[in-house]
Design an enzyme around this catalytic site. Structure first.
Site, PDB file in Angstrom:
ATOM      1  N   ARG A  26       0.815  -1.223  -0.191  1.00  0.00           N
ATOM      2  CA  ARG A  26       0.156   0.033   0.082  1.00  0.00           C
ATOM      3  C   ARG A  26       0.825   1.310   0.122  1.00  0.00           C
ATOM      4  O   ARG A  26       2.179   1.198   0.439  1.00  0.00           O
ATOM      5  CB  ARG A  26      -0.850   0.036   1.399  1.00  0.00           C
ATOM      6  CG  ARG A  26      -1.758  -1.196   1.374  1.00  0.00           C
ATOM      7  CD  ARG A  26      -3.032  -0.856   0.548  1.00  0.00           C
ATOM      8  NE  ARG A  26      -3.995  -1.981   1.163  1.00  0.00           N
ATOM      9  CZ  ARG A  26      -4.320  -3.175   0.241  1.00  0.00           C
ATOM     10  NH1 ARG A  26      -3.570  -3.223  -0.571  1.00  0.00           N
ATOM     11  NH2 ARG A  26      -5.091  -3.959   0.637  1.00  0.00           N
ATOM     12  N   THR A  27       0.453   2.444  -0.621  1.00  0.00           N
ATOM     13  CA  THR A  27       0.896   3.569  -0.467  1.00  0.00           C
ATOM     14  C   THR A  27       0.653   4.002   0.935  1.00  0.00           C
ATOM     15  O   THR A  27      -0.556   4.309   1.402  1.00  0.00           O
ATOM     16  CB  THR A  27       0.534   4.553  -1.076  1.00  0.00           C
ATOM     17  OG1 THR A  27       0.394   4.128  -2.625  1.00  0.00           O
ATOM     18  CG2 THR A  27       1.262   5.829  -1.199  1.00  0.00           C
ATOM     19  N   LEU A  28       1.816   4.096   1.749  1.00  0.00           N
ATOM     20  CA  LEU A  28       1.619   4.538   3.140  1.00  0.00           C
ATOM     21  C   LEU A  28       1.864   5.954   3.535  1.00  0.00           C
ATOM     22  O   LEU A  28       1.534   6.545   4.344  1.00  0.00           O
ATOM     23  CB  LEU A  28       2.350   3.597   4.342  1.00  0.00           C
ATOM     24  CG  LEU A  28       1.736   2.164   4.339  1.00  0.00           C
ATOM     25  CD1 LEU A  28       2.618   1.482   5.135  1.00  0.00           C
ATOM     26  CD2 LEU A  28       0.201   2.235   4.841  1.00  0.00           C
ATOM     27  N   TRP A  31      -3.619   9.274  -2.899  1.00  0.00           N
ATOM     28  CA  TRP A  31      -3.159  10.162  -1.873  1.00  0.00           C
ATOM     29  C   TRP A  31      -3.527  11.579  -2.441  1.00  0.00           C
ATOM     30  O   TRP A  31      -2.638  12.160  -2.785  1.00  0.00           O
ATOM     31  CB  TRP A  31      -1.954   9.930  -1.612  1.00  0.00           C
ATOM     32  CG  TRP A  31      -1.462  10.030  -0.207  1.00  0.00           C
ATOM     33  CD1 TRP A  31      -1.720  11.283   0.661  1.00  0.00           C
ATOM     34  CD2 TRP A  31      -1.485   9.155   0.991  1.00  0.00           C
ATOM     35  NE1 TRP A  31      -1.443  11.180   1.871  1.00  0.00           N
ATOM     36  CE2 TRP A  31      -1.443   9.894   2.170  1.00  0.00           C
ATOM     37  CE3 TRP A  31      -1.780   7.585   1.073  1.00  0.00           C
ATOM     38  CZ2 TRP A  31      -1.499   9.147   3.510  1.00  0.00           C
ATOM     39  CZ3 TRP A  31      -1.357   7.057   2.150  1.00  0.00           C
ATOM     40  CH2 TRP A  31      -1.028   7.622   3.292  1.00  0.00           C
TER      41      TRP A  31
END
Lengths: 236, 250
Positions: A9-11, A114
């Site tokens: 995941r894009t954290l 995001w």
């Protein structure tokens, strides 16, 4: 969710843009974004636009991850093509709705896009009659929280500017002229560069007007008044 | 077709002893018997023209069009069995979408024609019936100039300077060959194409027909568009006058 899903995941966003400021005027919408891509707090790339023209009626500006937005541009482009297949141009309301579902769907999968998106445009109320077109600003947060507004500042601008922009808006309301609206945006940007360390003084103002359609802005620069800096005790 | 009924024409899955696939040939007939459709590449663009029979006055104007955009730059014109052609256009559309997703740029005309040809060809292998439709693909840009492809029900895909399919294709091709098409600009092509379509019509049989046109070229900035109805009407008027004039001379 599986044990190591967080690895896929894009954290954290990587290359980012900061505030977007948008304001409705009598016959359209003006949108201001600066032209820098930040890598953390470093000004990594300059002269990059954060506005995307969807068609003659819609302009999208974004804050947050640049790569995610580039992907979104492609998603939007394909959506536009799909609408054209039925001889229709997607309007700002419909696109705002579509992107809301998309961003909300992604956050429900624990894999958010995001971006904070500002969908600006004019909604055609009647076919071939631009006089009845109404300005539109829709915001979508990273988590799919979406709303419509008359004026907006996102990112750090949300903390700094919303009151200032609203005060200006209330003076004239719906009768605000484009020149006045742009002046408000320029003043707002000046305020962000004093307080937001990733905001840049190079910016552009795009607009969507009922009669002119989308007009992308030219690069502009503001210097501001830095004499106030002397009073900051940390300033060397 | 001499060997009709010899048992090799019930499915595309079997060759006849002399190496033919009758089902594919029959599918080609669906195109050969349909309204004439021509496409011509000129100096600075391409024009595509179809002759359609309007079988009822109750249809809306330009109901069931035969020409569509695949993407902004490429136009498709289908002839033959209408639903088959429509489905081909949808397939081309899906391929263009996939291309846009993968490469983030519009799919070029040659790739579209190839993709559709491959898809049509699969349907000649006997799995299901072949497509009873052919499709023109046209585009124009500054680098490559005009490009024109025709995909046939067999999966054959050739690039042409100009071509004609349908009922009066032979006469139409003969007429096209008389023109110096390389020297004609799009405005002239529209007129000549209308003239050819009207000249090859069979006055006794072809009734309630309507011309449909699509173009792409320098004048549309490389975007494929349906030709505006005023332009089509003007071309038809010019063609009628021209044909009358020719008759007087005879």
């Amino acid at each position: 969710m599986n044990a190591h899903d967080e690895l896929q995941r894009t954290l954290n966003p990587t290359c980012t843009g900061t505030s977007v400021i948008a304001l409705q005027y009598k016959t359209g919408v003006v949108v201001l974004t600066d032209r820098v891509v930040s890598y953390g707090k470093m000004a990594r790339y300059k002269n990059v636009s954060r506005q995307y023209k969807v068609n003659d009626n819609v302009l999208i500006a974004f804050g947050g991850d640049h790569a995610d937005f580039h992907w979104l541009q492609n998603v939007i482009e394909r959506q536009v093509l799909l609408w054209k297949r039925f001889d229709q141009d997607i309007g700002p309301k419909a696109l705002h709705g579509y992107l809301t579902s998309l961003l909300y769907g992604r956050r429900c999968k624990m894999n958010p896009i995001w971006n904070t998106l500002v969908v600006a445009g004019v909604e055609e109320e009647e076919k071939n009659n631009k006089e009845t077109s109404t300005p539109f600003i829709g915001v979508i947060t990273q988590k799919g929280c979406a709303y419509q507004v008359k004026h907006i500042a996102t990112g750090l601008g949300a903390f700094l500017l919303n009151q200032a922009v609203e005060d200006e808006w209330r003076k004239k309301g719906e009768d605000l002229s484009r020149e006045d609206a742009e002046a408000v945006l320029r003043k707002s940007l000046e305020l962000t560069i004093y307080h937001d360390c990733v905001a840049d003084n190079e910016f552009e103002i795009g607009r969507v007007d009922a009669t002119e359609g989308v007009v992308l802005g030219k690069e502009e620069k503001v210097i501001g008044d830095w004499s106030i800096a002397e009073t900051n005790c940390q300033y060397e | 077709m001499s060997s009709i009924g010899t048992g090799y024409d019930l499915a595309a899955s079997t060759f006849s002893p002399d190496g033919r696939i009758f089902q594919v040939e029959y599918a080609q007939k669906a195109v050969d018997n349909a309204g004439t459709m021509i496409a011509i590449r000129g100096k600075n663009g391409i024009v595509m023209v179809a002759d359609k029979v309007i079988s009822s006055k109750l249809y809306t104007d330009n109901a069931n069009p035969r020409m569509f955009n695949v993407n902004d730059n490429v136009g498709v014109g289908v002839s033959g069995n209408y639903p088959d052609g429509f489905s081909l256009k949808n397939y081309a559309y899906g391929e263009a979408m996939k291309w846009l997703k993968d490469y983030r740029e519009p799919m070029p005309v040659q790739n579209i024609a190839n993709a559709v040809a491959e898809y049509i060809h699969i349907h000649t292998l006997g799995i299901s019936r072949p497509f009873g439709a052919g499709a023109y693909f046209i585009s124009w840009n500054k680098q490559t100039g005009g490009r024109l492809f025709l995909v046939e029900p067999s999966g054959l895909n050739y690039e042409y300077k100009a071509w004609a399919v349908g009922k009066h294709r032979q006469a139409a091709k003969a007429e096209i060959e008389k023109l110096k098409i390389d020297e004609l600009d799009v405005q002239q092509l529209v007129k000549e194409a209308a003239r050819i379509i009207m000249a090859v019509r069979d006055e006794n049989k072809d009734k309630n027909v309507q011309i449909e046109m699509g173009w792409v070229g320098e004048h549309t900035d490389g975007k494929y568009e349906e030709v505006p109805s005023e332009v089509v009407t003007a071309a038809e008027e010019w063609a009628t006058a021209k044909l009358d004039e020719d008759d007087m001379e005879d």
